[in-house]
Design a protein around this motif. Structure first.
Motif, PDB file in Angstrom:
ATOM      1  N   ALA A 214      49.366 -37.075   9.849  1.00 55.06           N
ATOM      2  CA  ALA A 214      48.627 -38.347   9.611  1.00 55.06           C
ATOM      3  C   ALA A 214      49.041 -39.457  10.439  1.00 55.06           C
ATOM      4  N   SER A 215      48.299 -40.548  11.034  1.00 53.37           N
ATOM      5  CA  SER A 215      48.693 -41.534  11.783  1.00 53.37           C
ATOM      6  C   SER A 215      47.640 -42.430  11.460  1.00 53.37           C
TER       7      SER A 215
ATOM      8  N   ARG B 188      44.558 -46.498   1.728  1.00 57.24           N
ATOM      9  CA  ARG B 188      45.352 -45.274   2.232  1.00 57.24           C
ATOM     10  C   ARG B 188      44.618 -44.867   3.498  1.00 57.24           C
ATOM     11  N   PRO B 189      45.359 -43.965   4.235  1.00 53.15           N
ATOM     12  CA  PRO B 189      44.658 -43.382   5.455  1.00 53.15           C
ATOM     13  C   PRO B 189      43.496 -42.470   4.986  1.00 53.15           C
TER      14      PRO B 189
ATOM     15  N   VAL C  46      53.012 -38.260   3.843  1.00 52.56           N
ATOM     16  CA  VAL C  46      52.341 -38.549   5.104  1.00 52.56           C
ATOM     17  C   VAL C  46      51.615 -37.249   5.616  1.00 52.56           C
ATOM     18  N   TYR C  47      52.335 -36.266   5.435  1.00 53.75           N
ATOM     19  CA  TYR C  47      51.592 -35.031   5.977  1.00 53.75           C
ATOM     20  C   TYR C  47      50.125 -34.578   5.036  1.00 53.75           C
ATOM     21  N   LEU C  48      50.328 -35.046   3.754  1.00 55.99           N
ATOM     22  CA  LEU C  48      49.064 -34.839   3.026  1.00 55.99           C
ATOM     23  C   LEU C  48      48.196 -35.709   2.976  1.00 55.99           C
TER      24      LEU C  48
ATOM     25  N   GLN D 122      53.419 -47.331   5.171  1.00 58.68           N
ATOM     26  CA  GLN D 122      53.362 -47.212   3.764  1.00 58.68           C
ATOM     27  C   GLN D 122      54.594 -46.694   3.016  1.00 58.68           C
ATOM     28  N   VAL D 123      55.067 -45.379   3.706  1.00 59.33           N
ATOM     29  CA  VAL D 123      55.959 -44.494   3.263  1.00 59.33           C
ATOM     30  C   VAL D 123      57.410 -45.141   3.520  1.00 59.33           C
TER      31      VAL D 123
END
Length: 238
Positions: free
Chosen positions: A2-3, A84-85, A155-157, A164-165
């Protein structure tokens, strides 16, 4: 995966039952990270278990700090209101806002507080053996790996962006440091009085802050009491 600039959403998501943490169908890494992201729940269950069976004031204070940390995270999310992304990627979310990450903030609070507890709170055992120091270092490295894993899983999910993390981790670490020293300097001197309150005595709440190694203390006291009772039982049977 995710980016903030580019977002590639997998076609189908599966959720872990009861918790509804979703991961891409067929992605073993995602599934593993989904279970990793559940570690904060495991920690909370562990705290409740410890409080019920140990009823120790420092443990209660640690848990209180975690609850306060979660409350501050909720407040920050609703002040900053950063989405959120990949909006719509997940069907089950407790809140639409992602800044800062609650998982990251929670786990870094826990890990930083635990670090300080291991290396400062247990400073009374200056004559600790090499084996005892070694397990502290191994535990610290393990906890650090857990914190990074939980943070990366968000981030991966596609639950959070890197920023944010990151800010969740910074916030949790900062609150962890502040709460640890508040507990040590303000609350710990009050623990003996708190333990003497009638309500504390009724619920068997105790203060072990003056005992440097509670595991060794409980082991020796339990073993000594068991031997005394065994001796008395043997005397009665004769």
């Amino acid at each position: 995966m995710a980016s903030e600039e580019h977002c590639s959403v997998p076609p189908r998501w599966r959720s872990i039952s009861l918790t509804h943490v979703e991961f891409p169908a067929g992605d073993l890494t995602g599934q593993l990270l989904a279970y990793t992201s559940l570690l904060p729940i495991v920690i909370l269950v562990g705290f409740v278990t410890l409080i019920v069976f140990k009823r120790e004031l420092h443990t209660i204070s640690f848990f209180g700090g975690l609850v306060l940390n979660e409350g501050l995270n909720w407040l920050l999310k609703h002040i900053l209101r950063e989405p959120r992304p990949c909006e719509g990627a997940h069907a089950t979310l407790t809140t639409e806002y992602g800044m800062p990450s609650s998982h990251s903030q929670f786990i870094w609070f826990f890990v930083v507080y635990f670090f300080l507890f291991l290396y400062l709170r247990m400073h009374q055992t200056n004559n600790a053996r090499c084996v005892e120091l070694l397990w502290r270092h191994i535990l610290s490295i393990t906890l650090l790996g857990v914190a990074f894993s939980v943070s990366y899983s968000r981030v991966y999910l596609l639950y959070h962006t890197w920023s944010q993390v990151f800010y969740g981790g910074v916030t949790g670490s900062t609150i962890g440091v502040v709460w640890f020293f508040f507990t040590q300097e303000v609350l710990t001197p009050l623990f003996p009085k708190m333990a003497a309150w009638p309500i504390s005595e009724f619920f068997l709440v105790r203060d072990t802050s003056l005992i440097p190694n509670i595991l060794w203390f409980e082991y020796t006291v339990t073993r000594s009491e068991a031997r005394n009772r065994q001796r008395k039982l043997g005397t009665k049977l004769q």
